[in-house]
Design an enzyme around this catalytic site. Structure first.
Site, PDB file in Angstrom:
ATOM      1  N   TRP A   9      58.133 141.475 -15.046  1.00 27.47           N
ATOM      2  CA  TRP A   9      57.530 140.415 -15.862  1.00 27.47           C
ATOM      3  C   TRP A   9      57.460 140.929 -17.304  1.00 27.47           C
ATOM      4  CZ3 TRP A   9      51.774 139.685 -16.906  1.00 27.47           C
ATOM      5  CH2 TRP A   9      51.523 138.415 -17.441  1.00 27.47           C
ATOM      6  N   ASP A  28      50.825 144.787  -8.590  1.00 27.40           N
ATOM      7  CA  ASP A  28      50.531 143.489  -9.195  1.00 27.40           C
ATOM      8  C   ASP A  28      50.762 142.448  -8.108  1.00 27.40           C
ATOM      9  OD1 ASP A  28      50.262 141.221 -10.681  1.00 27.40           O
ATOM     10  OD2 ASP A  28      51.619 141.820 -12.295  1.00 27.40           O
ATOM     11  N   ALA A  34      50.389 138.727  -7.636  1.00 23.69           N
ATOM     12  CA  ALA A  34      50.095 137.461  -8.320  1.00 23.69           C
ATOM     13  C   ALA A  34      50.467 136.238  -7.496  1.00 23.69           C
ATOM     14  CB  ALA A  34      50.819 137.421  -9.661  1.00 23.69           C
ATOM     15  N   LYS A  92      47.764 131.315  -9.192  1.00 27.51           N
ATOM     16  CA  LYS A  92      48.787 130.518  -8.516  1.00 27.51           C
ATOM     17  C   LYS A  92      48.317 130.080  -7.134  1.00 27.51           C
ATOM     18  CE  LYS A  92      50.900 132.758 -11.816  1.00 27.51           C
ATOM     19  NZ  LYS A  92      51.835 132.645 -12.880  1.00 27.51           N
TER      20      LYS A  92
HETATM   21  C1  LMR Z   1      55.345 133.539 -15.456  1.00 28.76           C
HETATM   22  O1  LMR Z   1      55.901 134.614 -15.250  1.00 28.76           O
HETATM   23  O2  LMR Z   1      55.950 132.525 -15.837  1.00 28.76           O
HETATM   24  C2  LMR Z   1      53.867 133.418 -15.225  1.00 28.76           C
HETATM   25  O3  LMR Z   1      53.354 134.609 -14.769  1.00 28.76           O
HETATM   26  C3  LMR Z   1      53.132 132.850 -16.370  1.00 28.76           C
HETATM   27  C4  LMR Z   1      53.059 133.783 -17.540  1.00 28.76           C
HETATM   28  O4  LMR Z   1      51.931 133.980 -18.012  1.00 28.76           O
HETATM   29  O5  LMR Z   1      54.075 134.298 -17.994  1.00 28.76           O
END
Ligand code: LMR
Length: 394
Positions: free
Chosen positions: A127, A208, A210, A243
């Site tokens: 991410w 993590d 999520a 989520k």
């Molecule tokens: C994403 O990866 O799109 C989500 O986790 C939202 C974000 O905050 O980036």
């Protein structure tokens, strides 16, 4: 003073959200930011959340501060949801945080306080905000191979080879399930091998989590996290409720610090409390309270589990439909990986010019690395996306 500020890099996911909003075309398709959407394109307030909020509105008599780490009942409920008794409760320190990102940020700061020399190993890719926060905090980061661009599965040999470079005290950031942005995940045998390597090196896992409940189910999605928790002497877990409870804007998350030696829990707990105080003092309460009510009331919990399961199965159906459409259109099984991936995302492996062309010519928005949010699709838009991909000649 302000003229000394320099321009900051734009977050690509946020930029894409903006471009989508500004696009006036009918039929545009948003596969960008990781927000769940139903077949009508709506991000609903979950039924159990609505009901818990209704009850809360009637029963809540004060908005006075709770504690610097939030409500212990929230910790208990979330520790149970994530760990399900994998480790004794007394070994877990916890703090409520503003969303999963808040937990990630606090974890990074805790690591830096405990060991300024620790390097944080992150999957290639991860991410993007993981990297951005690490750079902002000036924490050294090292990428480890994770995604095989050809097979679109995990490059496990590459991952293990890169993790072999760990030093004692380094931290490895792992996605507990539903890897963001790729959708490719380790199986439990592979997790065990990662755990053995980390323990042999004296490295610390940070998970993590999520998307618990978005991949193979609430328990299956937590299985790796539970295995890590009971196998490693120290573990950090950043869990998000954004989520799986659909409470995005309420900013609801939790950071857990697990020590095999329970006598360390108080020290970790005090440090989490200190960190919250320095950064924002009291964490948000509303989302955490709603989540606690849902997890501790059997009726609300069932309502939530049922809706989450509908959500998960809906995304799986879209994955299968997408893989089938592409199979028909391309006459090959090259896109079969979409049905194998889990969670909200899949990285399709399209070149950036194709991603741009899809956006400009077809009004299809996906992140520049060709990550799609599967939940942005529905049974009618899957064939449109599949055709656009097949027509692009990739
Ligand atoms: C994403 O990866 O799109 C989500 O986790 C939202 C974000 O905050 O980036």
């Amino acid at each position: 003073m302000f003229d000394k500020l320099t321009k900051q890099p734009v977050d690509k996911i946020m930029e894409l959200m903006q471009l989508y909003r500004e696009d006036s075309r009918d039929g545009k398709i948003d596969l960008g930011v990781g927000v769940y959407k139903n077949a009508e394109g709506v991000t609903p307030v979950m039924r159990a959340v609505k009901e818990a909020e209704r009850q809360l509105l009637e029963s809540q008599e004060t908005k006075a501060y709770v504690s610097l780490v939030g409500d212990v009942a929230f910790h208990d409920a979330m520790i149970d949801l994530v760990l399900d008794g994998a480790v004794p409760r007394e070994n877990v320190a916890a703090a409520a945080t503003p969303g999963g990102t808040g937990a990630v940020r606090q974890a990074f700061e805790l690591i830096r306080m405990a060991n300024p020399d620790a390097r944080i190993f992150t999957s290639l890719p991860t991410w993007p905000n993981h990297l951005s926060i690490l750079d902002y905090l000036k924490i050294e980061r090292v990428g480890y191979r994770y995604f095989d661009e050809d097979t679109r599965a995990v490059d496990f040999d590459g991952m293990m080879a890169d993790l072999d470079g760990l030093r004692a005290g380094d931290v490895v950031l792992l996605h507990g399930c539903c890897h963001n942005p790729t959708g490719a995940n380790l199986n439990l045998t592979e997790w065990q091998r990662v755990i053995d390597l980390l323990n042999a090196k004296g490295a610390i896992p940070m998970i993590d989590l999520a998307y618990q409940g978005f991949g193979d189910g609430l328990d299956d999605d937590a299985a790796a996290t539970r295995l890590v928790a009971k196998s490693c002497p120290e573990v950090l877990i950043a869990a998000s409720c954004s989520k799986n409870f659909g409470v995005y804007r309420e900013r609801t998350g939790i950071l857990m610090g697990i020590s095999a030696d329970a006598s360390k829990t108080k020290l970790v707990q005090d440090n989490l409390s200190f960190l919250n105080r320095q950064n924002y003092s009291f964490p948000p309460d509303h989302g955490a309270r709603v989540v606690t009510m849902i997890l501790t009331d059997p009726t609300l919990r069932k309502m939530w589990v049922d809706e989450l399961e509908e959500t998960r199965l809906g995304m799986l159906r879209l994955r299968e439909q997408m893989a089938e459409e592409l199979q028909k259109l391309t006459g090959s099984n090259r896109f079969g990986f979409i049905a194998q991936h889990r969670g909200m995302f899949s990285r399709l492996g399209l070149p950036s010019d194709v991603v741009e062309k899809l956006r400009k010519e077809n009004g299809i928005y996906m992140v520049g690395d060709s990550r799609i949010n599967v939940a942005g699709l529905n049974a009618k838009t899957v064939p449109i996306l599949a055709k656009a991909i097949a027509d692009s000649g990739v």
